[in-house]
Design a protein around this motif. Structure first.
Motif, short mmCIF file in Angstrom:
data_model
loop_
_atom_site.label_atom_id
_atom_site.label_comp_id
_atom_site.label_asym_id
_atom_site.label_seq_id
_atom_site.Cartn_x
_atom_site.Cartn_y
_atom_site.Cartn_z
N GLY A 155 -44.56 -35.16 -0.99
CA GLY A 155 -44.07 -34.98 -2.35
C GLY A 155 -42.94 -35.90 -2.75
N GLU A 156 -42.01 -36.15 -1.86
CA GLU A 156 -40.88 -37.02 -2.18
C GLU A 156 -41.35 -38.45 -2.45
OE1 GLU A 156 -37.75 -36.21 -2.84
OE2 GLU A 156 -38.40 -34.14 -2.60
N ARG A 157 -42.46 -38.85 -1.84
CA ARG A 157 -42.98 -40.20 -2.07
C ARG A 157 -43.82 -40.26 -3.34
NH1 ARG A 157 -45.49 -41.84 3.59
NH2 ARG A 157 -45.82 -43.82 2.53
N ILE A 158 -44.40 -39.14 -3.74
CA ILE A 158 -45.19 -39.08 -4.97
C ILE A 158 -44.31 -39.00 -6.20
CG2 ILE A 158 -46.84 -37.67 -6.27
CD1 ILE A 158 -48.01 -36.74 -3.59
N ARG A 159 -43.24 -38.25 -6.10
CA ARG A 159 -42.40 -37.91 -7.26
C ARG A 159 -42.00 -39.10 -8.15
NH1 ARG A 159 -39.09 -34.55 -4.87
NH2 ARG A 159 -40.38 -32.80 -5.46
N PRO A 160 -41.59 -40.27 -7.63
CA PRO A 160 -41.16 -41.35 -8.53
C PRO A 160 -42.27 -41.88 -9.44
CG PRO A 160 -40.40 -41.76 -6.29
CD PRO A 160 -41.35 -40.59 -6.22
N ALA A 161 -43.52 -41.67 -9.08
CA ALA A 161 -44.64 -42.19 -9.87
C ALA A 161 -45.28 -41.13 -10.76
CB ALA A 161 -45.70 -42.77 -8.94
N LEU A 162 -44.85 -39.90 -10.63
CA LEU A 162 -45.54 -38.78 -11.26
C LEU A 162 -44.82 -38.26 -12.50
CD1 LEU A 162 -47.95 -36.81 -10.85
CD2 LEU A 162 -46.38 -35.35 -9.59
N GLN A 163 -45.59 -38.05 -13.57
CA GLN A 163 -45.06 -37.34 -14.73
C GLN A 163 -45.32 -35.84 -14.56
OE1 GLN A 163 -46.21 -38.69 -18.60
NE2 GLN A 163 -45.91 -40.83 -18.06
N ILE A 164 -46.59 -35.50 -14.30
CA ILE A 164 -46.97 -34.09 -14.14
C ILE A 164 -48.27 -34.03 -13.35
CG2 ILE A 164 -48.31 -33.92 -16.28
CD1 ILE A 164 -46.89 -31.11 -16.60
N SER A 165 -48.50 -32.89 -12.73
CA SER A 165 -49.74 -32.67 -11.99
C SER A 165 -50.32 -31.33 -12.41
CB SER A 165 -49.46 -32.68 -10.48
OG SER A 165 -50.66 -32.56 -9.77
N GLU A 166 -51.62 -31.22 -12.27
CA GLU A 166 -52.34 -30.00 -12.66
C GLU A 166 -53.39 -29.70 -11.61
OE1 GLU A 166 -55.91 -29.48 -15.87
OE2 GLU A 166 -54.09 -30.44 -16.58
N ILE A 167 -53.57 -28.43 -11.33
CA ILE A 167 -54.59 -28.00 -10.36
C ILE A 167 -55.56 -27.09 -11.09
CG2 ILE A 167 -55.02 -26.77 -8.20
CD1 ILE A 167 -52.04 -27.46 -7.50
N ARG A 168 -56.84 -27.38 -10.97
CA ARG A 168 -57.87 -26.57 -11.61
C ARG A 168 -58.98 -26.27 -10.61
NH1 ARG A 168 -60.61 -29.12 -16.49
NH2 ARG A 168 -61.20 -30.57 -14.89
N THR A 169 -59.65 -25.15 -10.82
CA THR A 169 -60.86 -24.88 -10.07
C THR A 169 -62.03 -25.01 -11.03
OG1 THR A 169 -60.86 -22.50 -10.41
CG2 THR A 169 -59.67 -23.33 -8.50
N ILE A 170 -63.12 -25.57 -10.54
CA ILE A 170 -64.28 -25.86 -11.37
C ILE A 170 -65.52 -25.40 -10.61
CG2 ILE A 170 -65.56 -27.65 -12.60
CD1 ILE A 170 -62.21 -28.64 -11.34
N ALA A 171 -66.39 -24.69 -11.30
CA ALA A 171 -67.63 -24.21 -10.68
C ALA A 171 -68.58 -25.39 -10.44
CB ALA A 171 -68.29 -23.18 -11.58
#
Length: 119
Positions: A17-33
């Motif tokens: 996560g600490e390595r992802i954070r500088p490049a990330l605005q937001i993240s979303e998790i979804r489940t899809i059938a």
């Protein structure tokens, strides 16, 4: 990725996560059938999608994107065709045949489709 891998995959992402954070605005998790659409990332399996909205800085994003893809690789991820990715999945032969039949001269192709089709 297949829904059964979600918990392990999320743990792996939290670990970097600490390595992802500088490049990330937001993240979303979804489940899809699962569906039966042959170009769908959800074809044949219930899926968990982890979506990333990146900052507008290619030099910052690309190494992080590669790290995320490397981290998720053991969990059989499939990219969303309309999103940013660097690891191209195996192009379905059905799609390759359709492209060659409908656009034999490649007029509607581009660098992305050439890589996707393995040309």
């Amino acid at each position: 990725m297949p829904r059964e891998h979600a918990v392990k995959a999320l743990r792996e992402l939290f670990a970097i996560g600490e390595r992802i954070r500088p490049a990330l605005q937001i993240s979303e998790i979804r489940t899809i059938a699962a569906d039966d659409l042959w170009l769908s990332p959800f074809n044949g399996r219930d899926t968990v999608g982890i979506h990333f909205t990146w900052v507008r800085d290619v030099a910052t994003v690309m190494p992080v994107l590669e790290l995320v893809e490397e981290t998720l690789a053991p969990f059989d991820p499939r990219p969303h065709w309309g999103k940013l990715f660097t690891r191209f999945p195996e192009c379905p032969e059905r799609f390759r045949s359709l492209v060659h039949r409908l656009d034999p001269a490649g007029k509607f192709g581009n660098a992305f489709t050439r890589v996707l089709l393995g040309e």
